[in-house]
Design a protein around this motif. Sequence first.
Motif, PDB file in Angstrom:
ATOM      1  N   ARG A 157       0.504  -1.075   0.533  1.00 45.88           N
ATOM      2  CA  ARG A 157       0.194   0.688  -0.197  1.00 45.88           C
ATOM      3  C   ARG A 157       0.336   0.959   0.173  1.00 45.88           C
ATOM      4  O   ARG A 157      -0.214   1.822  -1.234  1.00 45.88           O
ATOM      5  CB  ARG A 157      -0.716   0.003   1.567  1.00 45.88           C
ATOM      6  N   LYS A 160       2.465   1.779  -3.700  1.00 49.71           N
ATOM      7  CA  LYS A 160       1.063   1.179  -5.038  1.00 49.71           C
ATOM      8  C   LYS A 160       0.957   2.908  -5.901  1.00 49.71           C
ATOM      9  O   LYS A 160       0.590   2.734  -7.122  1.00 49.71           O
ATOM     10  CB  LYS A 160      -0.238   0.715  -4.223  1.00 49.71           C
ATOM     11  N   ASP A 161       1.223   3.575  -5.286  1.00 52.08           N
ATOM     12  CA  ASP A 161       1.489   4.821  -6.283  1.00 52.08           C
ATOM     13  C   ASP A 161       2.200   4.909  -7.510  1.00 52.08           C
ATOM     14  O   ASP A 161       2.125   5.836  -8.293  1.00 52.08           O
ATOM     15  CB  ASP A 161       1.232   6.186  -5.026  1.00 52.08           C
ATOM     16  N   ARG A 162       3.375   3.922  -7.128  1.00 52.62           N
ATOM     17  CA  ARG A 162       4.276   4.204  -7.560  1.00 52.62           C
ATOM     18  C   ARG A 162       4.561   2.941  -8.457  1.00 52.62           C
ATOM     19  O   ARG A 162       5.846   2.532  -9.282  1.00 52.62           O
ATOM     20  CB  ARG A 162       5.554   4.053  -7.128  1.00 52.62           C
TER      21      ARG A 162
END
Length: 681
Positions: A157, A160-162
């Motif tokens: 988590r 995850k944005d990357r």
Amino acid sequence: MTDLKPATSYTSTSLHEAVKLRLDEGGDFSQSIKPQTIPHFFAEVCDKYPELPALTWETPGAGVDGWTTLNYREYQENVEQAALMLLSVGLTERSSVGILAFNCPEWFFAELGTLRAGAVVAGIYPSNSAEAVHHVLVTSESSVCIVDDAQQMAKVRAIKDRLPLLQAVIQIHGPFEAFVDQEPGYYSWQKLQEKTYPSDLKEELLSRESRVCPNECAMLIFTSGTVGLPKAVMLSHDNIVFDTKAAAKMLKDVQIGKESFVSYLPLSHVAAQIFDIFLGLSHAGCVTFADKDALKGTLIKTFRKARPTKMFGVPRVFEKLQERLVAAEAKAKPYSRLLLAQARAAVSEHQNTIMAGKTPSIYGSAKYWVASRVIKPIRQMMGLDNCRVFLTGGAPTSDEMKEFFLGLDIALGECYGMSESAGAITLNVDINNLYSAGRAVDGLNLKVLDPDCNGQGEIVMRGRSNFMGYLGLPEKTEEAIKEDGWLRSGDLGYIDPKGNLVISGRLKELIITAGGENIPPVHIEELIKKELPCVSNALLIGDHRKYLTVLLALKTKSDPKTGVPLDALREETIEWLRPLDIHQTRLSDLLAIPADLQVTNDSAVQAAALEITAEPKLLEALEEGIKRANKNAISNAQRVQKFALIPHEFSLATGELGPTLKIRRNIVHAKYAQVIERLYK
């Protein structure tokens, strides 16, 4: 499916390219093994043995004894459901599924389901940091990640944005945070498993499976990364199936449907993949899953339940078993200790006679018969009384440990393998010696490159188990595997007159002194540990230096939950100190270091600032042990001149050991740089 995908090269560094197979090499055995996908191999076994037990694991409250068992028909059904689950959350063809979990049935279901869905498996060590997890998921082009629990979910988590390709994260075990099954892209395994999937998804699964070819990538094994970021070793379906069948052929006395295995080593490593999943399949055996604390003390409990018939362990696993037995023996009455020592000696003598190719005398056989009755309860206590094959590999195994277990009627067969060779290269199963790693598996050509006057050189191999390449790294691939198909191992060794491979060191681990002498450190480290049984770790120093030195860590107990080394000395260390009239039982007292020095990844840095002092009698005894080891040195340059004590054992928790329990030498060098520099002043 046995049709091959068109290919122009024997190597590849892309998940979307297939490779040519060396089907005309390796003799009759290689040519008799037809190319096959892993899903096809799996289906063959399940269809042939549907009612045999396949997987067993502890499930509190389940059944009569708290254990759940699936047969091969149910195993196959769970794999199909897992494949449909993965398709439903967005698994794309030829992408990867990252699996960040300890060994469990869901690992097996997810892996085989991934392969049926035309994707690739990428195992991730549970001990990895969030950034290390990010490296695996980015490199492997993962569209789905499966995690064990909330702790592992937190790692994914956070990154995850990357990860723009990552469509879904699935958590196997609870407790679950509120966002799971609520926020897009986060799922619980159980809820996905309970769903009924439509027929069009099942048709999509069959369509994808029909497109899977044996010469495509099936699995990524990430190297331990002791220097630089881990590389992704690409293994094809054919690599894995062929190596499994070659290894299975070497194993004698196989009883189809009656073999028992215990899964406890990380499935991110190729050895556990071949031994647990694929050899288990090839024998139609039953795999029992250990719990997460297996390497911290609960493994014997699982052995007692499963009573395995075959066992593979890295040397550290056998070392832990040895420590436990030695500690138990130390508490026994003097008469019992004497009886056990005599029994071990008789069993060892009998086994050595047989290995030497001699026939034991009637008296020797009678002694062995009596002694084996004394030894048998120990094997029963460990749950290893049914075990017929004991294999060890992944790191050097000391002669002392092999002799210890031989006295328990357990002959440790050393084997040799690499991720880049899809697992086994040699197996010592017809054990006629304790010094070699055995003979090459069938279908694999093995030789020593540019041997010196003693026949020693770099070990190279060629055959169908050689890997496809390093994902995204064409230059590294060309360094490892040449156009002629020979895979460079980076390991040093020689082949004895009987065809056994003897490993003598690693090229990259060679110490080259300031005088230009090439020195294999492992051999010298083992000599020192043999002379000093109180020493847990010995690490040789001397690259580009005028002389050799060594760092020594004394044996201490470890926290059973965290694996962190403790201040309390082990029984064998206390016993070794007693004749020196030293009676301390804590390391901090023995070495005059602060008892409140917290053992962490940074503790070595703290302790390095201190000049550890110790009882003169201890230092003298350690120096005498090193002098005895030096007598076996091949040359003056291979003699150790100085040593330093360090404040704790190497461990996973403190960073000196990698996930497969190998020493991360560069990490140790960095942590103890100040100590090392003092040795050269």
